[in-house]
Design an enzyme around this catalytic site. Structure first.
Site, mmCIF file in Angstrom:
data_model
loop_
_atom_site.group_PDB
_atom_site.id
_atom_site.type_symbol
_atom_site.label_atom_id
_atom_site.label_comp_id
_atom_site.label_asym_id
_atom_site.label_seq_id
_atom_site.Cartn_x
_atom_site.Cartn_y
_atom_site.Cartn_z
ATOM 1 N N GLU A 178 -5.511 -4.885 10.791
ATOM 2 C CA GLU A 178 -4.360 -3.791 10.873
ATOM 3 C C GLU A 178 -4.777 -2.938 12.090
ATOM 4 O O GLU A 178 -5.255 -2.255 12.257
ATOM 5 C CB GLU A 178 -4.264 -2.819 9.827
ATOM 6 C CG GLU A 178 -3.972 -3.352 8.444
ATOM 7 C CD GLU A 178 -3.479 -2.388 7.494
ATOM 8 O OE1 GLU A 178 -2.322 -2.456 6.979
ATOM 9 O OE2 GLU A 178 -4.029 -1.237 7.101
ATOM 10 N N GLY A 225 2.254 2.522 10.947
ATOM 11 C CA GLY A 225 2.987 3.661 10.668
ATOM 12 C C GLY A 225 3.994 4.166 11.979
ATOM 13 O O GLY A 225 4.585 5.081 12.057
ATOM 14 N N LYS A 274 0.179 4.148 -0.680
ATOM 15 C CA LYS A 274 -0.475 5.468 0.078
ATOM 16 C C LYS A 274 -0.290 6.681 -0.847
ATOM 17 O O LYS A 274 -0.373 6.446 -2.015
ATOM 18 C CB LYS A 274 -0.007 5.562 1.561
ATOM 19 C CG LYS A 274 -0.150 4.513 2.339
ATOM 20 C CD LYS A 274 -0.210 4.606 3.949
ATOM 21 C CE LYS A 274 -0.224 3.278 4.534
ATOM 22 N NZ LYS A 274 -0.191 3.458 6.011
ATOM 23 N N ASN A 324 0.965 -1.359 0.269
ATOM 24 C CA ASN A 324 0.087 -0.050 0.120
ATOM 25 C C ASN A 324 0.933 1.141 -0.104
ATOM 26 O O ASN A 324 1.532 1.670 0.918
ATOM 27 C CB ASN A 324 -1.032 -0.104 1.288
ATOM 28 C CG ASN A 324 -1.940 1.263 1.263
ATOM 29 O OD1 ASN A 324 -1.761 2.002 0.420
ATOM 30 N ND2 ASN A 324 -2.491 1.217 2.385
ATOM 31 N N GLY A 357 2.583 -1.032 4.301
ATOM 32 C CA GLY A 357 2.745 0.414 4.113
ATOM 33 C C GLY A 357 4.074 0.623 3.915
ATOM 34 O O GLY A 357 4.600 0.536 2.542
ATOM 35 N N GLY A 358 4.882 1.515 4.670
ATOM 36 C CA GLY A 358 6.268 2.136 4.637
ATOM 37 C C GLY A 358 7.033 1.228 3.969
ATOM 38 O O GLY A 358 7.961 1.723 3.093
ATOM 39 N N GLU A 403 -7.023 4.768 7.871
ATOM 40 C CA GLU A 403 -6.752 6.112 7.468
ATOM 41 C C GLU A 403 -7.965 6.792 6.829
ATOM 42 O O GLU A 403 -8.182 7.888 7.034
ATOM 43 C CB GLU A 403 -5.694 6.350 6.690
ATOM 44 C CG GLU A 403 -4.157 6.065 7.510
ATOM 45 C CD GLU A 403 -3.247 5.437 6.795
ATOM 46 O OE1 GLU A 403 -3.067 5.414 5.229
ATOM 47 O OE2 GLU A 403 -2.247 4.850 7.302
ATOM 48 N N SER A 413 3.450 -1.999 10.391
ATOM 49 C CA SER A 413 4.894 -1.906 10.656
ATOM 50 C C SER A 413 5.663 -3.338 10.259
ATOM 51 O O SER A 413 6.633 -3.573 11.097
ATOM 52 C CB SER A 413 5.137 -1.336 12.146
ATOM 53 O OG SER A 413 4.683 -0.035 12.265
ATOM 54 N N HIS A 460 -9.599 1.456 5.040
ATOM 55 C CA HIS A 460 -8.502 1.273 5.513
ATOM 56 C C HIS A 460 -8.638 2.183 6.703
ATOM 57 O O HIS A 460 -9.590 3.321 6.698
ATOM 58 C CB HIS A 460 -7.359 1.875 4.551
ATOM 59 C CG HIS A 460 -5.913 1.888 5.221
ATOM 60 N ND1 HIS A 460 -5.674 2.839 6.044
ATOM 61 C CD2 HIS A 460 -4.809 0.922 5.114
ATOM 62 C CE1 HIS A 460 -4.283 2.417 6.328
ATOM 63 N NE2 HIS A 460 -3.921 1.411 5.666
HETATM 64 P P1 13P Z 1 2.983 0.477 7.703
HETATM 65 O O1 13P Z 1 3.427 -0.742 7.276
HETATM 66 O O2 13P Z 1 3.622 1.842 7.246
HETATM 67 O O3 13P Z 1 2.749 0.509 9.163
HETATM 68 O O4 13P Z 1 1.539 0.818 7.093
HETATM 69 C C1 13P Z 1 0.512 -0.452 7.156
HETATM 70 C C2 13P Z 1 -0.495 0.144 6.444
HETATM 71 O O5 13P Z 1 -1.362 0.998 6.628
HETATM 72 C C3 13P Z 1 -0.828 -0.790 5.259
HETATM 73 O O6 13P Z 1 -2.077 -0.535 4.823
#
Ligand code: 13P
Length: 267
Positions: free
Chosen positions: A167, A173, A11, A9, A234-235, A97, A213, A95
């Site tokens: 999640e 994050g 983002k 992802n 994510g990251g 967010e 993470s 998600h």
């Molecule tokens: P991180 O891996 O950056 O924590 O993000 C996870 C995420 O939101 C994937 O959708």
């Protein structure tokens, strides 16, 4: 046996130019992937640029969100028709967010999920609790409510075709990953709930990913857990090298999981 899934992802991070570079480095790696489904979720504007580049490879594309209607007066939104046209076979729904910053609720997610089924787009539905909920000991209750709101009343086949992503919001994050044990405990709970709603075969078939993470250092311990079928990253998906390490880790460990299951069956 079902295939694990690893989704990146990206983002609101990858530009078109970086996206093209990313893919160039990624496609040769994809030729060695045999066990898993690999999906990238860049921004909407990048999707149609990457779609022709990945044609013929096993790499697939996801949108990070979509509206439930096919078309209409919804300024700033994107429809399932449009994301399909842009080359997506997958969509991430609900998600945290989206829920946190854009007021999305599980009622919205349910409508989006039904729309994804209509358009034959694979839905990835996100679930998970805040830190306050975890500290109050209400994680299972909240996750159960989320599942009820989104999945109740579906046909077992639809439920089996839905990918769930646990999640925990406090792990997104933040660098604070759920321990393998913590993640597996919730995954186990989710699978039991799916069994109660839809029966044993659906619970066995549905794929439940972990996100929050995930990185090359912690992915091995997580994927070794019995209930974890892959990752929503994510990251660590922003750099091809780290994302590839996570995929390789899933590939290796899945082969071991498969042979362990086979041995158990033969006993
Ligand atoms: P991180 O891996 O950056 O924590 O993000 C996870 C995420 O939101 C994937 O959708």
């Amino acid at each position: 046996m079902k295939k694990p899934i690893v989704i990146g992802n990206l983002k609101m991070n990858l530009t078109a130019e970086l996206g093209r570079e990313y893919i160039k480095g990624f496609l040769p790696f994809m030729e060695h992937v045999s066990e898993s489904e690999i999906v990238l979720a860049p921004s909407y504007t990048v999707l149609p640029l990457l779609a022709p580049e990945i044609r013929g490879s096993q790499l697939q594309l996801a949108a990070q969100n979509m509206h439930w209607e096919d078309a209409g007066a919804y300024t700033g939104e994107i429809s399932p028709v449009l994301i399909k046209e842009a080359g997506c076979q997958w969509v991430i729904l609900g998600h945290s967010e989206r829920r946190q910053y854009f007021g999305e609720t599980y009622t919205h997610v349910r409508r989006k999920l039904e729309s994804a089924f209509r358009h034959k787009i694979v839905p990835v539905v996100c679930l998970g609790e805040t830190l306050a909920v975890r500290r109050a000991g209400r994680t299972f209750q909240i996750v159960e409510d989320q599942i009820d709101e989104v999945l109740k009343g579906l046909k077992p086949k639809q439920a089996a075709g839905t990918v769930l992503a646990y999640e925990p919001i406090w792990a997104i994050g933040t660098g604070k990953t759920a321990s393998p044990w913590q993640a597996n405990e919730v995954h186990h709970f989710i699978r039991n709930k799916i069994e109660t709603l839809f029966g044993k075969p659906t619970a066995a078939e549905i794929r439940i990913l972990y996100g929050g993470s995930v990185n090359p250092e912690n992915c091995e311990a997580l994927i070794q857990e019995s209930e974890i079928d892959g990752f929503l990253v994510g990251g660590a998906s922003q750099k091809e090298e780290t994302f590839q390490k996570i995929i390789s880790c899933v590939e290796e460990n899945w082969k071991m999981k498969k042979s362990k299951k086979l041995r158990q069956r033969l006993k």
